[in-house]
Design a protein around this motif. Structure first.
Motif, PDB file in Angstrom:
ATOM      1  N   MET A 243      -6.942  -6.350  -1.345  1.00  0.00           N
ATOM      2  CA  MET A 243      -6.074  -6.403   0.119  1.00  0.00           C
ATOM      3  C   MET A 243      -5.758  -7.573   0.693  1.00  0.00           C
ATOM      4  O   MET A 243      -4.660  -8.400   0.754  1.00  0.00           O
ATOM      5  N   VAL A 244      -7.086  -8.413   0.776  1.00  0.00           N
ATOM      6  CA  VAL A 244      -6.910  -9.775   1.579  1.00  0.00           C
ATOM      7  C   VAL A 244      -6.333 -10.784   0.807  1.00  0.00           C
ATOM      8  O   VAL A 244      -5.301 -11.467   1.176  1.00  0.00           O
ATOM      9  N   GLU A 245      -6.751 -10.807  -0.391  1.00  0.00           N
ATOM     10  CA  GLU A 245      -6.088 -11.895  -1.450  1.00  0.00           C
ATOM     11  C   GLU A 245      -4.501 -11.451  -1.759  1.00  0.00           C
ATOM     12  O   GLU A 245      -3.650 -12.584  -1.708  1.00  0.00           O
ATOM     13  N   SER A 246      -4.345 -10.362  -1.690  1.00  0.00           N
ATOM     14  CA  SER A 246      -2.715  -9.837  -2.028  1.00  0.00           C
ATOM     15  C   SER A 246      -1.904 -10.383  -0.843  1.00  0.00           C
ATOM     16  O   SER A 246      -0.772 -10.960  -0.894  1.00  0.00           O
ATOM     17  N   THR A 247      -2.453  -9.932   0.482  1.00  0.00           N
ATOM     18  CA  THR A 247      -1.566 -10.299   1.467  1.00  0.00           C
ATOM     19  C   THR A 247      -1.364 -11.647   1.798  1.00  0.00           C
ATOM     20  O   THR A 247      -0.520 -12.146   2.383  1.00  0.00           O
ATOM     21  N   LYS A 248      -2.507 -12.532   1.307  1.00  0.00           N
ATOM     22  CA  LYS A 248      -2.322 -13.902   1.475  1.00  0.00           C
ATOM     23  C   LYS A 248      -1.209 -14.448   0.577  1.00  0.00           C
ATOM     24  O   LYS A 248      -0.519 -15.215   1.246  1.00  0.00           O
ATOM     25  N   VAL A 249      -1.023 -14.134  -0.671  1.00  0.00           N
ATOM     26  CA  VAL A 249       0.407 -14.406  -1.464  1.00  0.00           C
ATOM     27  C   VAL A 249       1.481 -13.788  -0.913  1.00  0.00           C
ATOM     28  O   VAL A 249       2.312 -14.800  -0.824  1.00  0.00           O
ATOM     29  N   ILE A 250       1.539 -12.409  -0.522  1.00  0.00           N
ATOM     30  CA  ILE A 250       2.676 -11.899   0.160  1.00  0.00           C
ATOM     31  C   ILE A 250       2.988 -12.990   1.296  1.00  0.00           C
ATOM     32  O   ILE A 250       4.245 -13.499   1.534  1.00  0.00           O
ATOM     33  N   ARG A 251       2.188 -13.135   2.244  1.00  0.00           N
ATOM     34  CA  ARG A 251       2.288 -13.865   3.276  1.00  0.00           C
ATOM     35  C   ARG A 251       3.050 -15.479   3.012  1.00  0.00           C
ATOM     36  O   ARG A 251       3.966 -15.834   3.851  1.00  0.00           O
ATOM     37  N   GLU A 252       2.409 -16.158   2.154  1.00  0.00           N
ATOM     38  CA  GLU A 252       2.794 -17.411   1.746  1.00  0.00           C
ATOM     39  C   GLU A 252       4.392 -17.295   1.247  1.00  0.00           C
ATOM     40  O   GLU A 252       5.245 -18.262   1.428  1.00  0.00           O
ATOM     41  N   LEU A 253       4.553 -16.173   0.429  1.00  0.00           N
ATOM     42  CA  LEU A 253       6.062 -16.116   0.005  1.00  0.00           C
ATOM     43  C   LEU A 253       7.054 -15.833   1.032  1.00  0.00           C
ATOM     44  O   LEU A 253       8.128 -16.220   1.326  1.00  0.00           O
ATOM     45  N   VAL A 254       6.577 -14.898   1.851  1.00  0.00           N
ATOM     46  CA  VAL A 254       7.353 -14.545   3.134  1.00  0.00           C
ATOM     47  C   VAL A 254       7.734 -15.813   4.068  1.00  0.00           C
ATOM     48  O   VAL A 254       8.660 -16.113   4.421  1.00  0.00           O
ATOM     49  N   GLU A 255       6.415 -16.391   4.519  1.00  0.00           N
ATOM     50  CA  GLU A 255       6.571 -17.348   5.549  1.00  0.00           C
ATOM     51  C   GLU A 255       7.002 -18.787   5.054  1.00  0.00           C
ATOM     52  O   GLU A 255       7.626 -19.442   6.014  1.00  0.00           O
ATOM     53  N   HIS A 256       6.611 -19.176   3.984  1.00  0.00           N
ATOM     54  CA  HIS A 256       6.633 -20.482   3.475  1.00  0.00           C
ATOM     55  C   HIS A 256       7.793 -20.913   2.476  1.00  0.00           C
ATOM     56  O   HIS A 256       8.715 -21.645   2.690  1.00  0.00           O
ATOM     57  N   HIS A 257       7.957 -19.891   1.425  1.00  0.00           N
ATOM     58  CA  HIS A 257       8.980 -19.708   0.719  1.00  0.00           C
ATOM     59  C   HIS A 257      10.073 -19.344   1.071  1.00  0.00           C
ATOM     60  O   HIS A 257      11.277 -19.811   1.111  1.00  0.00           O
ATOM     61  N   GLN A 258      10.278 -18.104   1.454  1.00  0.00           N
ATOM     62  CA  GLN A 258      11.462 -17.413   2.011  1.00  0.00           C
ATOM     63  C   GLN A 258      12.240 -16.931   1.439  1.00  0.00           C
ATOM     64  O   GLN A 258      12.855 -15.895   1.624  1.00  0.00           O
ATOM     65  N   LYS A 259      12.931 -17.614   0.488  1.00  0.00           N
ATOM     66  CA  LYS A 259      14.052 -17.513  -0.551  1.00  0.00           C
ATOM     67  C   LYS A 259      13.748 -16.506  -1.597  1.00  0.00           C
ATOM     68  O   LYS A 259      13.433 -16.964  -2.709  1.00  0.00           O
ATOM     69  N   PHE A 260      13.642 -15.193  -1.385  1.00  0.00           N
ATOM     70  CA  PHE A 260      13.335 -14.310  -2.381  1.00  0.00           C
ATOM     71  C   PHE A 260      14.055 -12.965  -2.001  1.00  0.00           C
ATOM     72  O   PHE A 260      14.568 -12.649  -1.062  1.00  0.00           O
ATOM     73  N   VAL A 261      14.307 -12.207  -3.094  1.00  0.00           N
ATOM     74  CA  VAL A 261      14.762 -10.975  -3.017  1.00  0.00           C
ATOM     75  C   VAL A 261      14.162  -9.935  -4.019  1.00  0.00           C
ATOM     76  O   VAL A 261      13.830 -10.447  -5.117  1.00  0.00           O
ATOM     77  N   TYR A 262      13.782  -8.787  -3.485  1.00  0.00           N
ATOM     78  CA  TYR A 262      12.943  -7.814  -4.353  1.00  0.00           C
ATOM     79  C   TYR A 262      13.789  -6.537  -4.373  1.00  0.00           C
ATOM     80  O   TYR A 262      14.640  -6.183  -3.373  1.00  0.00           O
TER      81      TYR A 262
END
Length: 423
Positions: A243-262
């Motif tokens: 849970m912790v390692e996964s949410t780290k990845v998701i957080r980086e995608l959301v807060e830092h990269h931002q340009k995504f679509v699922y």
């Protein structure tokens, strides 16, 4: 057995096997138009030769269902869409649907999609389950329309007993083996109790898809399959380190990269799909937020297990997994919006997720890619990633070598299930 799709599991948490819901006689009658006693009466069943009446009933039911959906479309547009932006906690841009212009979609196709500005990631898993050994093969592919692609694979080998706990005593070893296997589901079956299988099957693949999309893609825009924060990662599938390692990845995608679509394949929320069906072709609408989607999971989840990985958030040490996931829910999830779009007249509505600041461009990218498949209305780039992954890491890439290994071990068929040898 191929696995799919993380975003397609209900946000339900249970300590034991899934609970069977109560269904009253009235609920059954309302849903199916007949009492359950009539359903169970074999006199009401038709023989295989008497199909004309069956087909007539089928045609009538389908026609009436479609007509009802068409009747309610305009009322949903009139009554529901204006309320979306007025709801407490409504995300940015929620409300009336937005219409895409074909010229803008064509520009996105030429300027982003076809020149490699968007990369999509998808995964697949194969499971070879026998009594002595269960093998999980998890493959992930990353593709773009420019022709670039990358593939990654990992195999997990599960044995119920790896060391002899009896210090060389065969009787103790046999008893320990019996005890451990009593907690597992049957061959080629999944059970909520079997947390190791769920972790190896769903969570690891979901994590790998998101980590590879974040850390291996070089494209400006990243496209994923499902929900950016699926149930198996939000809960860790029972493992707080996951849970912790996964949410780290998701957080980086959301807060830092931002340009995504699922884009989800078969979302569990029929309310979202009903709102989506009210859209006209080339329309999209922002409906809610990821915070709403995962709120119940976080609130009802059990986050009490020990964590062995680093739990530092912006220089601050978080003292418990429960505090960690609540922080993710309150600070990261609100930045992700949940929307629906409809690409073509023939295709169904699709559910998408994007960063709130880039939701309009994300929706245009999803629609621009989806109109390339008139009947599906689903991003073709995700389908391409799926086809590449299935071809490179398909069933035969696991079952062929495993069958050879069992043959060389002198047990070519001994541990196969009945279904595995039926064909």
């Amino acid at each position: 057995m191929a696995g799919r799709d993380p975003d397609e599991y209900e946000y339900v948490v249970s300590d034991t096997d899934e609970q069977v819901p109560d269904v009253s006689a009235e609920e059954y009658r309302e849903a199916f138009g007949e009492d359950i006693t009539r359903t169970l009466d074999l006199e009401t069943w038709k023989t295989g030769e008497d199909l004309s009446e069956v087909y007539a009933r089928l045609e009538a039911e389908v026609r009436e269902a479609v007509e009802q959906e068409n009747r309610t479309r305009e009322e949903i547009r009139r009554l529901v869409f204006p309320q979306l932006e007025k709801r407490p906690g409504a995300p940015k841009h929620a409300g009336a649907p937005y219409a895409c212009k074909r010229a803008g979609l064509e520009q996105i196709q030429r300027g982003l999609l076809f020149n490699g500005g968007v990369e999509a990631c998808d995964g697949t898993r194969q499971v070879h389950d026998t009594l002595p050994l269960t093998i999980y093969q998890i493959g992930v592919s990353l593709v773009s329309y420019r022709g670039d692609q990358g593939t990654w694979v990992h195999r997990l080998f599960r044995r119920d007993l790896r060391a002899n706990p009896g210090g060389g005593n065969p009787a103790d070893e046999a008893l320990e083996l019996l005890q451990r296997r009593s907690h597992r589901a049957g061959q080629n079956q999944e059970s909520p109790r079997d947390k190791i299988s769920n972790l190896a099957g769903r969570a690891v693949m979901s994590y790998a898809e998101r980590a590879i999309l974040l850390r291996r893609s070089q494209a400006v825009w990243r496209m994923g399959h499902g929900n950016p924060a699926p149930y198996e990662l939000i809960t860790g599938s029972g493992t707080m380190d996951m849970m912790v390692e996964s949410t780290k990845v998701i957080r980086e995608l959301v807060e830092h990269h931002q340009k995504f679509v699922y884009v989800a394949s078969e979302p569990s929320d029929r309310l979202l799909l009903t709102i989506g069906q009210a859209l006209y072709p080339l329309e999209y609408a922002i409906v809610g937020s990821l915070q709403e989607a995962i709120g119940k999971t976080v609130e009802n989840g059990h986050y009490r297990m020990k964590v062995n990985v680093d739990m530092t958030w912006d220089g601050r040490k978080i003292d418990s997994p429960e505090a960690w996931i609540r922080r993710f829910r309150d600070f990261v999830a609100p930045q992700v919006v949940v929307g629906v779009y409809r690409a073509t007249p023939a295709a169904p509505a699709q559910v998408f997720y994007a960063h709130a600041e880039h939701a309009h461009v994300a929706a245009h990218i999803a629609i621009a890619d989806s109109i390339l498949q008139y009947h599906r209305g689903f991003p073709m780039l995700i389908d391409l990633a799926d086809h590449v992954c299935s071809h490179v890491f398909g069933r035969e890439t696991l079952y062929g070598p495993v069958s050879t290994a069992y043959t060389e071990a002198g047990a070519p068929w001994r541990y196969l299930s009945e279904r595995a040898t039926r064909k």
